[in-house]
Design a protein around this motif. Structure first.
Motif, PDB file in Angstrom:
ATOM      1  N   ALA A 172       3.189  14.203  13.747  1.00  0.00           N
ATOM      2  CA  ALA A 172       3.085  13.027  12.955  1.00  0.00           C
ATOM      3  C   ALA A 172       2.103  11.772  12.418  1.00  0.00           C
ATOM      4  O   ALA A 172       1.198  12.083  12.426  1.00  0.00           O
ATOM      5  N   GLU A 173       1.156  11.789  13.941  1.00  0.00           N
ATOM      6  CA  GLU A 173       0.010  10.853  14.214  1.00  0.00           C
ATOM      7  C   GLU A 173      -1.344  11.860  12.840  1.00  0.00           C
ATOM      8  O   GLU A 173      -1.617  10.890  12.716  1.00  0.00           O
ATOM      9  N   THR A 181      -4.345   8.961   5.762  1.00  0.00           N
ATOM     10  CA  THR A 181      -4.900   7.099   5.443  1.00  0.00           C
ATOM     11  C   THR A 181      -6.513   7.595   5.816  1.00  0.00           C
ATOM     12  O   THR A 181      -7.523   6.682   5.288  1.00  0.00           O
ATOM     13  N   PHE A 182      -7.054   8.119   6.974  1.00  0.00           N
ATOM     14  CA  PHE A 182      -8.372   7.940   6.574  1.00  0.00           C
ATOM     15  C   PHE A 182      -9.313   8.872   5.751  1.00  0.00           C
ATOM     16  O   PHE A 182     -10.207   9.025   5.518  1.00  0.00           O
ATOM     17  N   ARG A 183      -7.883  10.142   5.646  1.00  0.00           N
ATOM     18  CA  ARG A 183      -8.856  11.857   4.479  1.00  0.00           C
ATOM     19  C   ARG A 183      -9.605  10.069   2.734  1.00  0.00           C
ATOM     20  O   ARG A 183     -10.080   9.806   2.503  1.00  0.00           O
ATOM     21  N   LEU A 205      -0.051   2.758  10.645  1.00  0.00           N
ATOM     22  CA  LEU A 205      -0.171   4.126  10.207  1.00  0.00           C
ATOM     23  C   LEU A 205       1.398   5.435   9.381  1.00  0.00           C
ATOM     24  O   LEU A 205       1.783   4.889   9.770  1.00  0.00           O
ATOM     25  N   PRO A 206       1.112   4.611   7.419  1.00  0.00           N
ATOM     26  CA  PRO A 206       2.186   4.886   7.373  1.00  0.00           C
ATOM     27  C   PRO A 206       2.568   6.537   7.740  1.00  0.00           C
ATOM     28  O   PRO A 206       1.214   6.998   8.343  1.00  0.00           O
ATOM     29  N   GLY A 207       3.864   7.249   8.298  1.00  0.00           N
ATOM     30  CA  GLY A 207       4.027   8.161   8.724  1.00  0.00           C
ATOM     31  C   GLY A 207       4.207   8.428   9.944  1.00  0.00           C
ATOM     32  O   GLY A 207       4.171   9.487  10.409  1.00  0.00           O
TER      33      GLY A 207
END
Length: 424
Positions: free
Chosen positions: A304-305, A312-314, A50-52
């Motif tokens: 970070a995770e 992403t999920f929002r 995932l980004p970031g």
């Protein structure tokens, strides 16, 4: 003897919701990873980059010592790492701090919950309707306690206040309450001052809160700039006296479901008890994976995770929820947390307004969903009436957006086909 003839010593064990729908899909050709299928029934998030987010773990080193069994309660250094993480995230500046003795590791969320259920005495245990499907057999198999259902109303947005909690504890004589927070499937979250009041009521009335916090990093209601996590650990006064027992793990909040690495956090006395239960129920978890989890439990990696998950999920949550609403699949409340939408099908044309019929029709379009009736937790099937949630379905936005978009297009086609007078 035919393979279909049962052995008299064994009962028929029902499949939980996700297992049932996966088995039905498999009969129609579904295989995990098949790009032709869209699994909106899955109870796991996407597990890739995932980004970031920190880099994903691609290999695990096995030390010679890791060939041995792990202690039933888990490796001490991993328990210390988890306790330290809770103290840093939720208990800064508080005099009472968690230690390794407040943590017990187990091989999966169900194992952790099963240990706790096996440790309960002859008490009344409350549980909400709707809630996590796997609670049903868990609450039926162990006969020491009595499971007491508490119905939450969609018309009220599944609201349940600390005053309601007090009334249920006193009126039904509850000594414990099991629930997911945020709730699987509704996404309802008890948080902030209200969650603090729940903990206060539990402390005052000596009612143990058994809180499934496996989705506690999937929170959509927080303030900008604040880490989007919530845990009752924040509101515990004394970690060894307050009757608050928490369950979490790598499965959802770290996106490593295949590791089956989970934990229970609570008073030392409870941890000793659930570890004893683990000694005869499951014998403990994987030693190499417990050791490999230590870097994942460092605060920087967790922050970070979690922020990557939220970003992403929002976005997936907002787009997915909006598209479902336009389809006529409504929600009693937009999900505060989790990666599920608890869809009300009542506004769809028949037969799609029934959760099981919707599920079977969607299978024909290679889309997997979970009928709402599975979340009508009914230990022993003692309530014989039709489920109050038969017009609901749980839809997961755990998969990638590519999969979600493909599924939504198929569901749009399905609804259109059953809508009288709609253009083909």
């Amino acid at each position: 003897m035919s393979d279909s003839v049962p052995l008299h010593a064994f009962r028929t064990v029902p499949r939980t919701g996700v297992i049932f729908v996966t088995a039905e899909a498999t009969r129609r050709g579904y295989r995990p990873g098949d790009p032709e299928w869209c699994n909106l029934g899955q109870g796991q998030p996407e597990t890739g980059d995932l980004p970031g987010a920190p880099s994903r773990v691609h290999s695990v080193t096995v030390d010679m010592a890791d060939q041995e069994y792990a202690p039933v309660a888990g490796l001490w250094e991993v328990r210390e790492a988890i306790a330290g993480l809770y103290n840093r995230l939720y208990r800064k500046g508080m005099s009472s701090q968690y230690s390794a003795e407040n943590v017990c590791l187990s091989g999966g969320g169900r194992a952790a919950l099963t240990r706790a259920a096996a440790s309960l005495g002859s008490v009344n245990l409350g549980h909400f309707l709707p809630d996590y499907t796997a609670y049903e057999e868990l609450l039926d198999v162990f006969k020491a306690f009595t499971a007491i259902p508490i119905l939450l109303e969609g018309e009220r947005g599944y609201a349940f206040t600390h005053d309601d909690l007090r009334r249920e504890i006193q009126g039904r004589g509850l000594s414990a309450l099991l629930f997911s927070n945020p709730c699987n499937p509704t996404g309802k979250l008890v948080q902030g001052e209200e969650l603090a009041r729940w903990v206060g009521v539990a402390r005052e009335l000596e009612c143990s809160l058994l809180i499934d916090e496996f989705y506690s990093h999937y929170i959509w209601t927080g303030r900008p700039g604040v880490l989007p996590v919530e845990s009752a650990a924040r509101y515990v006064e004394d970690v060894n006296r307050d009757p608050v027992i928490l369950f979490d793990g790598l499965t959802k909040n770290w996106r490593y479901p295949g590791w089956r690495m989970t934990w229970t956090v609570g008073p030392k006395q409870v941890i000793d008890t659930v570890a004893s239960a683990g000694s005869f129920l499951d014998g403990g978890g994987s030693r190499p994976l417990q050791r490999a989890a230590i870097p994942l439990l460092q605060e920087d990696a967790v922050v970070a995770e979690t922020r990557a998950i939220h970003h992403t999920f929002r976005e997936k949550r907002d787009r997915f929820h909006s598209r479902l609403e336009r389809l006529g699949i409504r929600t009693d409340r937009a999900p505060d947390g989790t990666f599920y939408v608890w869809g009300n099908l009542s506004g769809l044309p028949a037969p799609l307004n029934d959760g099981m019929a919707f599920f079977r029709a969607a299978l024909e379009h290679q889309v997997i969903t979970v009928p709402g009736e599975f979340f009508d937790v009914n230990p022993g099937k003692r309530r014989a009436r039709a489920s109050r949630f038969r017009n609901y379905v749980r839809l997961s936005f755990g998969p990638s957006w590519e999969t979600l978009d493909k599924a939504l297009l198929r569901l749009e086609s399905l609804v259109l086909k059953h809508t009288p007078g709609a253009m083909p």
